[in-house]
Write an enzyme that holds these catalytic residues in place. Sequence first.
Site, short mmCIF file in Angstrom:
data_model
loop_
_atom_site.label_atom_id
_atom_site.label_comp_id
_atom_site.label_asym_id
_atom_site.label_seq_id
_atom_site.Cartn_x
_atom_site.Cartn_y
_atom_site.Cartn_z
N SER A 139 0.80 -1.23 0.00
CA SER A 139 0.00 0.00 0.00
C SER A 139 0.84 1.28 0.00
CB SER A 139 -0.94 0.00 1.21
OG SER A 139 -0.21 0.00 2.41
N LYS B 284 -7.44 3.38 8.18
CA LYS B 284 -6.51 4.38 7.65
C LYS B 284 -7.13 5.78 7.66
CE LYS B 284 -4.00 1.09 4.70
NZ LYS B 284 -3.69 0.67 3.33
#
Length: 819
Positions: free
Chosen positions: A714, A757
Amino acid sequence: MNDKKNSGSLLNLTDFMQGETEFIPLLTPEDEESMNREVLPDTLPLLPLRNTVLYPGVVIPITVGRDKSIALIREYYKKGRTIGVVAQRDSYVEDPGFSDLYEVGTVAYVIKTLQMPDGNTTAILQGKRRFRITKPVSSDPYLTAEVEPYNEDKIPRNSRTYAATIASVKDMAIQIINKSPNIPSEAAFAIGNIESSTFLLNFIASNLALATDEKQRLLESVSPVRRAQDVLAILSKEIQMVDLKAEIQSKVKVELDKQQRDYMLHQQMKTIQEELGGDPNKEILSELSMKASKKRWSDDVMDVFHRELKKFQRMHQASAEFTIQLNYLETLVALPWNEFTADNLNLDHARKVLDADHYGLEKVKERLLEYLAVLKLKGDMKSPILCLLGPPGVGKTSLGKSLARAIGRKYIRMSLGGLRDEAEIRGHRKTYIGAMPGRIIQSLKKVNSSNPVFVLDEIDKVAGNTFHGDPASALLEVLDPEQNNTFYDNFLEIEYDLSNVMFVATANSLSTIHPALRDRLEVIDLSGYLMEEKIEIANRHLVPKQLAEHGLRKSQVKFNNEVIEAIVENYTRESGVRTLEKLIAKVIRNRALAIAEDRKYNPKLTAASLKEILGPPMFQREKQMSNEVAGVVTGLAWTAAGGEILFVEASLSRGDGKLTLTGNLGDVMKESATLAYEYIKAHSHLLGIDNKVFKSWNVHIHVPEGATPKDGPSAGITMLTAMTSAFTQRKVRSHLAMTGEITLRGKVLPVGGIKEKMLAARRALVTDVILSEENRKDVEDIKPVYLEGLSFHYVDNMLDVVKFAVTDEVVAEPLMLLE
């Protein structure tokens, strides 16, 4: 057949003691010397022996069965009675030749022959002296050979070592005879009266239970000292064996005596109890039958119970199977066969209970209420297997307890962390000592209900396939609604219906769950809490709970929202509230100490008082890094504790284009950095970068907090942006964070953990977030309250990331990459 008799004892003296006394001639040294002076014929007829060796001076009986041997014995019994006796190398050879015999044998005197009732001939032989075969003469009608004397060394005179060895041999032989009940005591008397040391060694060697080649080695030994030492070593081993046998027999006898004593006591106890009018077995049977009559079990289970009960009636109370069978029957009658608690399907009540116990978690509550609604409308349904997935401390386990309370069911929690034995699930077979059912059946027996809420805690921590079996595979049957109505426990050996049990599994990660097991679970995500939610949870649940546990009133310790927020921001880094609860408890304990010591204190807590109690702040608020330096970008990461922000730093130094990666990065993260670097080199003309810089400048990428391992794809677009900023010396947009995977084709792929996140981005005061276009659906699935203050920018192409993230403004004091 020519074979020496063998009684199976250490010293085969019984045969001699039961015969005539002349069979044990006790040779004196003078007799031995006389035998050695006898003239040895040049030629001797040879009698092959199987499985035995004849020694000088020793008398043995042999059974003669072969035609050649019978002819030899009969002829020479009438003549001078002197023959040669030699052992066979291989006892299985029926018609041995000279090559099948050992070279050294013994001159023998045929004392007597006896015709046995079975037709065989028995000859009594006495050994005289040893000889060696020098030359074969004939093989018919029996073996004949030329021979020569085979003399041994003289016995050393006045040798203390030899005399001590002979004395030890004699003592040890007598010990063995005395310790062996099947050897007559006369044998010890005979050995004690043997004066000739040579004959003593020969006599003992002849009666030792040794292999033929070992006996032949003793016969061929020319050194009396060496032979004495060998015989002593053999006797030493044998006496150890005799002692060991005696010890084993003694233990067996003690155990048998104890069993007989226990049996007699049990019989006496049984008689006394019958006289007094009470039989414990009848009482047990009566109790089991009474409990069975109240059970609502099926015909199959009833048949099994009565069959096992009849088997139990025939067992003796002292037998090992008695306890096992009683345990089995008690388990059968203790299980809640078709016994259910009534469900409270009032949805308003259920919603109030769930809301009272847990703040937030709306998605999970909604799913549970949906299940209860279907159950209410249909009246019966196969229970789904729910799996609550989320970081530690978000309320997964306690949610199962609240569900049980909401619908009025019994509650069971079974921890699967570290479970590595399949028998923990399926049970042990009842044939084993100490066998018991698996923990599934034991738990149902404990709560006495067949429809509890059953929480399988930490299902992702179950061990894989080991030598104890595969517990993860054993759970497949338990957690399959199509199969668990016929769950088979090894101890019960009959099927049990688990279809009415509501199983709720909890896990921190799906990656370690068996794929087939994961397919059976309905996964519900529980992400971390917002700051506002943590404050509300602390006020509603954590503070009152800890005050009650520490015996304080609300007026004695006063928490306000600012204090709780300070604890969360400065002393915790978690998605849940477990650490928060511990810190609240620590604050309350501090105030409890002050109260107990009658010290003055301010019941109202402040940020300053927190510092005195908890120490300096352990964490600084996460903030995005300044954009004044080229090559520094804020990324977003997922951890087991929730979302985090991470910084990717790229710097340039003069060199030859080498790429260096530091920060404890995993393989996948390193590959993302390599992809980004190669993409920038391939598309440098689109990014405004001169190709020459790649050959004259090295690139170093570092991710801070080097002690923490980091991996995953990511951070791909974050590394791309950091390197582009470093090569162009342009600033990155402020208050920006990003997450996304990259490819060589320039595509931006979606990543997971979006909600966690986003919470991390809010904590860090980020305003803009770059995500893959395919993550749009994940953002839309998040409640708007979690996204306040965030603007999202969805991209498909890596160039779009650079266009938005990297500004046209050059940093102060930029590097002069081209000179």
